[in-house]
Design a protein around this motif. Structure first.
Motif, PDB file in Angstrom:
ATOM      1  N   UNK A   1      12.842 -27.850  -7.305  1.00 30.71           N
ATOM      2  CA  UNK A   1      14.266 -28.136  -7.132  1.00 30.71           C
ATOM      3  C   UNK A   1      14.475 -29.182  -6.027  1.00 30.71           C
ATOM      4  N   UNK A   2      13.762 -28.979  -4.927  1.00 26.79           N
ATOM      5  CA  UNK A   2      13.874 -29.882  -3.790  1.00 26.79           C
ATOM      6  C   UNK A   2      13.432 -31.289  -4.177  1.00 26.79           C
ATOM      7  N   UNK A   3      12.305 -31.377  -4.870  1.00 35.86           N
ATOM      8  CA  UNK A   3      11.788 -32.685  -5.268  1.00 35.86           C
ATOM      9  C   UNK A   3      12.763 -33.401  -6.191  1.00 35.86           C
ATOM     10  N   UNK A   4      13.360 -32.656  -7.089  1.00 35.58           N
ATOM     11  CA  UNK A   4      14.323 -33.273  -8.004  1.00 35.58           C
ATOM     12  C   UNK A   4      15.531 -33.810  -7.246  1.00 35.58           C
ATOM     13  N   UNK A   5      16.011 -33.015  -6.309  1.00 34.38           N
ATOM     14  CA  UNK A   5      17.183 -33.440  -5.543  1.00 34.38           C
ATOM     15  C   UNK A   5      16.867 -34.705  -4.752  1.00 34.38           C
ATOM     16  N   UNK A   6      15.686 -34.738  -4.158  1.00 37.34           N
ATOM     17  CA  UNK A   6      15.303 -35.898  -3.357  1.00 37.34           C
ATOM     18  C   UNK A   6      15.034 -37.118  -4.232  1.00 37.34           C
ATOM     19  N   UNK A   7      14.513 -36.850  -5.417  1.00 35.85           N
ATOM     20  CA  UNK A   7      14.276 -37.956  -6.339  1.00 35.85           C
ATOM     21  C   UNK A   7      15.618 -38.540  -6.779  1.00 35.85           C
ATOM     22  N   UNK A   8      16.523 -37.654  -7.071  1.00 36.45           N
ATOM     23  CA  UNK A   8      17.841 -38.091  -7.514  1.00 36.45           C
ATOM     24  C   UNK A   8      18.540 -38.920  -6.449  1.00 36.45           C
ATOM     25  N   UNK A   9      18.357 -38.550  -5.202  1.00 39.17           N
ATOM     26  CA  UNK A   9      18.991 -39.295  -4.119  1.00 39.17           C
ATOM     27  C   UNK A   9      18.221 -40.570  -3.763  1.00 39.17           C
ATOM     28  N   UNK A  10      17.138 -40.807  -4.499  1.00 41.68           N
ATOM     29  CA  UNK A  10      16.397 -42.049  -4.272  1.00 41.68           C
ATOM     30  C   UNK A  10      15.492 -42.029  -3.055  1.00 41.68           C
ATOM     31  N   UNK A  11      15.068 -40.852  -2.641  1.00 43.54           N
ATOM     32  CA  UNK A  11      14.201 -40.759  -1.464  1.00 43.54           C
ATOM     33  C   UNK A  11      12.748 -40.536  -1.850  1.00 43.54           C
ATOM     34  N   UNK A  12      12.562 -40.023  -3.052  1.00 35.99           N
ATOM     35  CA  UNK A  12      11.211 -39.720  -3.515  1.00 35.99           C
ATOM     36  C   UNK A  12      10.982 -40.362  -4.879  1.00 35.99           C
ATOM     37  N   UNK A  13       9.785 -40.909  -5.044  1.00 32.47           N
ATOM     38  CA  UNK A  13       9.440 -41.472  -6.347  1.00 32.47           C
ATOM     39  C   UNK A  13       8.420 -40.578  -7.023  1.00 32.47           C
ATOM     40  N   UNK A  14       8.673 -40.329  -8.279  1.00 28.94           N
ATOM     41  CA  UNK A  14       7.808 -39.436  -9.038  1.00 28.94           C
ATOM     42  C   UNK A  14       7.005 -40.270 -10.027  1.00 28.94           C
TER      43      UNK A  14
ATOM     44  N   UNK B   1      23.712 -45.148  -5.861  1.00 28.92           N
ATOM     45  CA  UNK B   1      23.177 -45.963  -6.954  1.00 28.92           C
ATOM     46  C   UNK B   1      21.999 -45.242  -7.609  1.00 28.92           C
ATOM     47  N   UNK B   2      21.126 -44.687  -6.763  1.00 31.81           N
ATOM     48  CA  UNK B   2      19.960 -43.964  -7.288  1.00 31.81           C
ATOM     49  C   UNK B   2      20.404 -42.781  -8.135  1.00 31.81           C
ATOM     50  N   UNK B   3      21.418 -42.103  -7.676  1.00 31.33           N
ATOM     51  CA  UNK B   3      21.927 -40.964  -8.439  1.00 31.33           C
ATOM     52  C   UNK B   3      22.427 -41.396  -9.794  1.00 31.33           C
ATOM     53  N   UNK B   4      23.147 -42.511  -9.775  1.00 32.84           N
ATOM     54  CA  UNK B   4      23.674 -43.015 -11.039  1.00 32.84           C
ATOM     55  C   UNK B   4      22.551 -43.278 -12.023  1.00 32.84           C
ATOM     56  N   UNK B   5      21.498 -43.932 -11.531  1.00 34.57           N
ATOM     57  CA  UNK B   5      20.357 -44.238 -12.397  1.00 34.57           C
ATOM     58  C   UNK B   5      19.707 -42.959 -12.905  1.00 34.57           C
ATOM     59  N   UNK B   6      19.499 -42.041 -11.986  1.00 35.76           N
ATOM     60  CA  UNK B   6      18.840 -40.783 -12.346  1.00 35.76           C
ATOM     61  C   UNK B   6      19.633 -40.038 -13.411  1.00 35.76           C
ATOM     62  N   UNK B   7      20.922 -39.920 -13.184  1.00 29.04           N
ATOM     63  CA  UNK B   7      21.759 -39.176 -14.120  1.00 29.04           C
ATOM     64  C   UNK B   7      21.849 -39.872 -15.472  1.00 29.04           C
ATOM     65  N   UNK B   8      21.844 -41.192 -15.436  1.00 29.22           N
ATOM     66  CA  UNK B   8      21.909 -41.948 -16.688  1.00 29.22           C
ATOM     67  C   UNK B   8      20.659 -41.656 -17.514  1.00 29.22           C
ATOM     68  N   UNK B   9      19.513 -41.702 -16.865  1.00 27.10           N
ATOM     69  CA  UNK B   9      18.243 -41.444 -17.532  1.00 27.10           C
ATOM     70  C   UNK B   9      18.197 -40.058 -18.140  1.00 27.10           C
ATOM     71  N   UNK B  10      18.558 -39.086 -17.293  1.00 32.37           N
ATOM     72  CA  UNK B  10      18.453 -37.701 -17.736  1.00 32.37           C
ATOM     73  C   UNK B  10      19.664 -37.196 -18.498  1.00 32.37           C
ATOM     74  N   UNK B  11      20.468 -38.102 -19.001  1.00 33.17           N
ATOM     75  CA  UNK B  11      21.620 -37.656 -19.778  1.00 33.17           C
ATOM     76  C   UNK B  11      22.400 -36.558 -19.100  1.00 33.17           C
ATOM     77  N   UNK B  12      22.602 -36.715 -17.796  1.00 34.28           N
ATOM     78  CA  UNK B  12      23.443 -35.772 -17.046  1.00 34.28           C
ATOM     79  C   UNK B  12      22.919 -34.347 -17.000  1.00 34.28           C
ATOM     80  N   UNK B  13      21.609 -34.185 -17.248  1.00 34.69           N
ATOM     81  CA  UNK B  13      21.069 -32.858 -16.967  1.00 34.69           C
ATOM     82  C   UNK B  13      21.155 -32.720 -15.465  1.00 34.69           C
ATOM     83  N   UNK B  14      21.350 -31.517 -15.013  1.00 34.02           N
ATOM     84  CA  UNK B  14      21.487 -31.375 -13.572  1.00 34.02           C
ATOM     85  C   UNK B  14      20.122 -31.189 -12.913  1.00 34.02           C
ATOM     86  N   UNK B  15      20.005 -31.708 -11.703  1.00 34.08           N
ATOM     87  CA  UNK B  15      18.770 -31.552 -10.929  1.00 34.08           C
ATOM     88  C   UNK B  15      19.187 -31.214  -9.531  1.00 34.08           C
ATOM     89  N   UNK B  16      18.712 -30.159  -9.022  1.00 33.14           N
ATOM     90  CA  UNK B  16      19.164 -29.697  -7.722  1.00 33.14           C
ATOM     91  C   UNK B  16      20.636 -29.504  -7.956  1.00 33.14           C
TER      92      UNK B  16
END
Lengths: 132, 132
Positions: A59-72, B113-128
């Motif tokens: 969960x933590x990794x996903x949140x950080x990835x989403x915020x652009x702090x971690x690259x997977x 911006x990172x969030x926007x990209x992430x959410x776009x990719x994952x079709x708004x599945x939630x993460x964290x």
DNA sequence: CTGTATCCTGCCGGATACTG
DNA sequence: CAGTATCCGGCAGGATACAG
């Protein structure tokens, strides 16, 4: 022109508040700290961040990835191999975090002494929760 | 001689872990940040740290006082007046914290911006959880 | 004003089982 | 190995009332 006022973490409406919590949160800070020292794979991280569960690490990794702090970086091999590493922004954040962590670790004797004094004064009434 | 190894926040047994959580916790970081800019009285703090309840502010202040980061100065006047201020150690901690806060606030455009990209990719599945 | 005491609920997060 | 899914207990933490 003025694009100011910008983001204020003291305002509960501001999205920066959420990001700060991801970063400083119970597992967020430790995860970023661990990743700063070396990119890692999932179970490697799990071992370094003592006490984290699979669920919370994921969960933590996903949140950080989403915020652009971690690259997977997932490689579709078998068995699967996934590497996590900090983004440039993540590095900057982690640096501050590590500075804070080192500071706290280094000053623990003072903290412990202060606790002793406080508890002595208050006859062991509890304040906040002890220390985990 | 060697008093080393000392405190390691990555070890879940270490007391430094608890202190780090007081410091980086949801209300701890904001309270320290607010106190850095100016010593304050209880309700003043309550106003600055938007969203905190009386209970949590009280609890947070006690935990920080116990750890030797905050000094509480109560004057037995009527009506009562209590001033909170950072100890020298508290100031050092708060400085790092503020550095981190400023950094996060300043980089929020990137984060968003990172969030926007992430959410776009994952079709708004939630993460964290989103962002609160 | 500066808090403490009490009640109650949501959700954090641990344990466990299962998938690719 | 690298996760997701599900269940569910405990406690963080909000609301409210009360005290000095």
């Amino acid at each position: 022109m003025d694009d100011s006022i910008a983001f204020d973490v003291f305002d509960r409406q501001c999205p920066s508040r959420g990001t700060l919590e991801h970063v400083t949160g119970r597992w967020g800070s430790l995860t970023l700290g661990a990743l700063y020292e070396s990119g890692s794979r999932f179970n490697e991280l799990r071992r370094r961040v003592d006490g984290v569960s699979e669920k919370m690490l994921s969960q933590t990794l996903h949140a950080l990835e989403r915020d652009g702090l971690v690259h997977r970086d997932a490689q579709p091999t078998n068995p699967p191999r996934v590497d996590y590493e900090l983004t440039p922004l993540g590095r900057e954040v982690a640096e501050r975090l590590l500075g804070l962590i080192r500071l706290v670790e280094g000053r623990m004797p003072e903290v412990l002494a202060a606790r002793g004094r406080y508890d002595a004064t208050r006859g062991s009434e509890r304040a906040g929760r002890g220390g985990r």
